[in-house]
Design a protein around this motif. Structure first.
Motif, PDB file in Angstrom:
ATOM      1  N   GLU A 109     -14.715 -32.407  42.189  1.00 25.95           N
ATOM      2  CA  GLU A 109     -15.354 -33.659  41.788  1.00 25.95           C
ATOM      3  C   GLU A 109     -16.683 -33.443  41.055  1.00 25.95           C
ATOM      4  O   GLU A 109     -17.439 -34.397  40.829  1.00 25.95           O
ATOM      5  N   ALA A 110     -16.973 -32.203  40.675  1.00 26.70           N
ATOM      6  CA  ALA A 110     -18.275 -31.876  40.087  1.00 26.70           C
ATOM      7  C   ALA A 110     -18.587 -32.716  38.853  1.00 26.70           C
ATOM      8  O   ALA A 110     -19.691 -33.260  38.731  1.00 26.70           O
ATOM      9  N   GLU A 111     -17.640 -32.844  37.942  1.00 28.85           N
ATOM     10  CA  GLU A 111     -17.906 -33.597  36.718  1.00 28.85           C
ATOM     11  C   GLU A 111     -18.221 -35.057  37.031  1.00 28.85           C
ATOM     12  O   GLU A 111     -19.193 -35.620  36.513  1.00 28.85           O
ATOM     13  N   ASP A 112     -17.433 -35.675  37.886  1.00 27.61           N
ATOM     14  CA  ASP A 112     -17.685 -37.075  38.253  1.00 27.61           C
ATOM     15  C   ASP A 112     -19.026 -37.216  38.974  1.00 27.61           C
ATOM     16  O   ASP A 112     -19.781 -38.159  38.720  1.00 27.61           O
ATOM     17  N   ASN A 113     -19.319 -36.289  39.880  1.00 33.70           N
ATOM     18  CA  ASN A 113     -20.587 -36.353  40.620  1.00 33.70           C
ATOM     19  C   ASN A 113     -21.786 -36.198  39.685  1.00 33.70           C
ATOM     20  O   ASN A 113     -22.779 -36.920  39.808  1.00 33.70           O
ATOM     21  N   LEU A 114     -21.697 -35.258  38.772  1.00 35.54           N
ATOM     22  CA  LEU A 114     -22.794 -35.053  37.815  1.00 35.54           C
ATOM     23  C   LEU A 114     -22.949 -36.248  36.878  1.00 35.54           C
ATOM     24  O   LEU A 114     -24.070 -36.667  36.568  1.00 35.54           O
ATOM     25  N   THR A 115     -21.838 -36.806  36.438  1.00 35.36           N
ATOM     26  CA  THR A 115     -21.887 -37.970  35.552  1.00 35.36           C
ATOM     27  C   THR A 115     -22.558 -39.144  36.266  1.00 35.36           C
ATOM     28  O   THR A 115     -23.425 -39.818  35.698  1.00 35.36           O
TER      29      THR A 115
END
Length: 184
Positions: free
Chosen positions: A164-170
């Motif tokens: 979920e890194a991309e969603d969390n960073l976004t």
């Protein structure tokens, strides 16, 4: 200092500290082994032995080992700032965004995000801290940072964090941008 943050139990941290003290005492005893021109029992101008000097405990004692080889310890934050021209960039900024993997009260012990926030404060620039995770003792950070954002928004396993890194960073970047937009 950072052992518990890296997963050591208090008992393990105490055991590691004692082992490092014994190792340092062995290397610093009169007539003990010497390397790189560093005298085993030498003291600096303040009367500090190698093991007592700032930075000697860095990276699990690597600082001490490097001092034994004749190295000079410098603040990693200062080296990074010089190499990147960071202080000049901060001087011309409206906001500063910094971050680290895990944040707790130890961040205020001179870790890079704290130093960045100090430099920003000296220029009158607010600093925002983004972190992979926040410890329970972060309240003192609000005296230094305009805002502190965790990237992970809920209890998660490492696998979930990675997936979920991309969603969390976004999501976190959007929140930071919304804060900045309301303050400019």
């Amino acid at each position: 200092m950072f052992g518990p943050q890296k997963g050591a139990t208090p008992e393990q941290a105490a055991e590691l500290d004692e082992a490092m003290r014994a190792y340092a005492a062995l290397l610093e005893r009169p007539g003990g082994p010497s390397a790189g021109g560093a005298e085993a029992n030498s003291s600096d101008a303040n009367g500090l032995r190698l093991s007592e000097r700032p930075g000697a405990g860095a990276a699990g004692g690597l600082g001490f080992a490097l001092l034994r080889l004749g190295a000079r310890i410098e603040s990693g934050a200062e080296v990074a700032a010089r190499a990147t021209g960071l202080k000049a960039r901060i001087a011309g900024a409206d906001w500063v965004l910094t971050g680290e993997g895990r944040t707790d009260a130890q961040t205020l012990s001179g870790k890079l995000p704290f130093r960045v926030a100090e430099w920003a404060a000296a220029e009158g620039v607010p600093a925002i801290l983004v972190s992979g995770g926040l410890g329970p003792d972060i309240e003192p950070l609000y005296e230094t940072f305009a805002a502190v954002f965790p990237i992970v928004g809920r209890p998660s396993t490492l696998d979930e964090c990675l997936a979920e890194a991309e969603d969390n960073l976004t999501r976190t970047a959007r929140n930071v941008a919304r804060l900045i937009k309301t303050k400019t």
